[in-house]
Design an enzyme around this catalytic site. Structure first.
Site, PDB file in Angstrom:
ATOM      1  N   ASP A 230      -0.009  -6.780   4.790  1.00  0.00           N
ATOM      2  CA  ASP A 230      -0.756  -8.022   5.026  1.00  0.00           C
ATOM      3  C   ASP A 230       0.127  -9.219   5.369  1.00  0.00           C
ATOM      4  OD1 ASP A 230      -3.101  -6.711   4.751  1.00  0.00           O
ATOM      5  OD2 ASP A 230      -3.572  -7.438   2.740  1.00  0.00           O
TER       6      ASP A 230
ATOM      7  N   THR B 222       0.820  -1.222   0.000  1.00  0.00           N
ATOM      8  CA  THR B 222       0.000   0.000   0.000  1.00  0.00           C
ATOM      9  C   THR B 222       0.846   1.259   0.000  1.00  0.00           C
ATOM     10  OG1 THR B 222      -1.911  -1.013   1.054  1.00  0.00           O
ATOM     11  CG2 THR B 222      -1.621   1.332   1.436  1.00  0.00           C
TER      12      THR B 222
HETATM   13  N1  GLU Z   1      -2.811  -6.282   0.547  1.00  0.00           N
HETATM   14  C1  GLU Z   1      -1.895  -5.193   0.384  1.00  0.00           C
HETATM   15  C2  GLU Z   1      -0.487  -5.600   0.777  1.00  0.00           C
HETATM   16  O1  GLU Z   1      -0.286  -6.237   1.775  1.00  0.00           O
HETATM   17  C3  GLU Z   1      -2.356  -3.998   1.075  1.00  0.00           C
HETATM   18  C4  GLU Z   1      -2.080  -3.982   2.552  1.00  0.00           C
HETATM   19  C5  GLU Z   1      -1.030  -2.978   2.901  1.00  0.00           C
HETATM   20  O2  GLU Z   1       0.027  -2.875   2.314  1.00  0.00           O
HETATM   21  O3  GLU Z   1      -1.321  -2.255   3.837  1.00  0.00           O
HETATM   22  O4  GLU Z   1       0.423  -5.316   0.044  1.00  0.00           O
END
Ligand code: GLU
Length: 269
Positions: free
Chosen positions: A96, A22
């Site tokens: 994640d 993210t």
């Molecule tokens: N699912 C994504 C990841 O883990 C978004 C979660 C995040 O980075 O906060 O890359």
């Protein structure tokens, strides 16, 4: 020039490894997707350039739900290849599976006398309201500190790599340290260190991982056939059982039988 000793102050060198998540995401028609490079992330936090000199390397640019053990090995190899050249390492990563990567790196790179920091964010760096900039700046503060080993730096907390778990999906306080105190906290840019993990003069690197490992989480009424299946298809099975290790033993539950048979067949349990 140092005002006290008159010597030339040398800036510490940090290697930043980009992996996506993210923090590096942009809004696309199909939702958030990793797009920014590490150099682009750094440009959003100019204060980092006064902390250290940074070299960026892009390892991959993915949602961390797609990270596999092969990616853990790629990160560990990149750190190993450049270990002598840098004073610390920062890995920008999706939240994640960041705790899994932190745990894996803790075993692939043991007793590191230098800090190896994972960080990320709940909101992309391009958003006006984001935790990315604070988390990234804090990660670099830790990367130039005397902390050592693999850690997650997130929302002002420094968590040992083997103890981190993502416990909140929306709150900025995404990670908790499980059954172990936080190593340090950061407040307004100041690092307060409580625990310094043990290290050796040089780290011990490993470059192989057994990938045929399964996790079975017990729930009341669980079917022992699932355990048989996992034992058959893996080299090791970790059973997340009840309490301090309790497994059902009622008539017909079958778990004791499956485990006894596996032990007799010399499977790893
Ligand atoms: N699912 C994504 C990841 O883990 C978004 C979660 C995040 O980075 O906060 O890359």
């Amino acid at each position: 020039m140092c005002l006290y000793c008159g010597q030339e102050a040398t800036m510490k060198k940090v290697l930043m490894l980009g992996t996506g998540g993210t923090i590096a995401s942009e809004v696309t028609p199909s939702g958030l997707a990793p797009a920014l490079t590490s150099a682009e992330l750094l440009r959003c936090v100019p204060e980092i350039s006064s902390l250290c000199s940074v070299t960026c390397e892009e390892l991959f640019s993915i949602d961390s739900t797609n990270v596999t053990p092969a990616h853990w090995l790629t990160i560990a190899r990149a750190i190993r290849a450049h270990y002598e050249e840098y004073d610390g390492f920062v890995i920008a990563h999706g939240t994640d599976t960041m705790a899994y990567t932190a745990a894996a790196l803790s075993y692939l790179i043991q007793y590191s006398p230098k800090p190896i920091i994972l960080t990320g964010a709940q909101k992309p760096i391009v958003f006006e309201n984001t935790d990315s900039k604070t988390n990234l700046a804090d990660a670099f503060r830790c990367a130039v500190s005397d902390l050592r080993g693999v850690m997650i730096v997130f929302n002002g907390r420094v968590i040992l790599g083997t103890r981190a778990r993502k416990t909140r999906t929306v709150s900025l306080q995404a990670f908790s340290s499980i059954n172990y105190p936080e190593l340090a906290v950061l407040q307004n840019g100041f690092l307060m260190e409580y625990i310094r993990p043990s290290a050796l003069p040089a780290p011990v690197f490993y470059d192989k991982l057994g990938e045929r490992v399964a996790l079975m989480k017990m729930i009341p009424g669980a079917d022992c056939g699932m355990l048989s299946y996992l034992l058959e298809h893996n080299d090791a099975v970790i059973i997340e059982s009840f309490g301090v290790g309790g497994l059902p033993s009622y008539q017909g539950s079958g778990f004791e039988r499956v485990l006894r048979e596996a032990m007799e067949a010399e499977n790893t349990i």
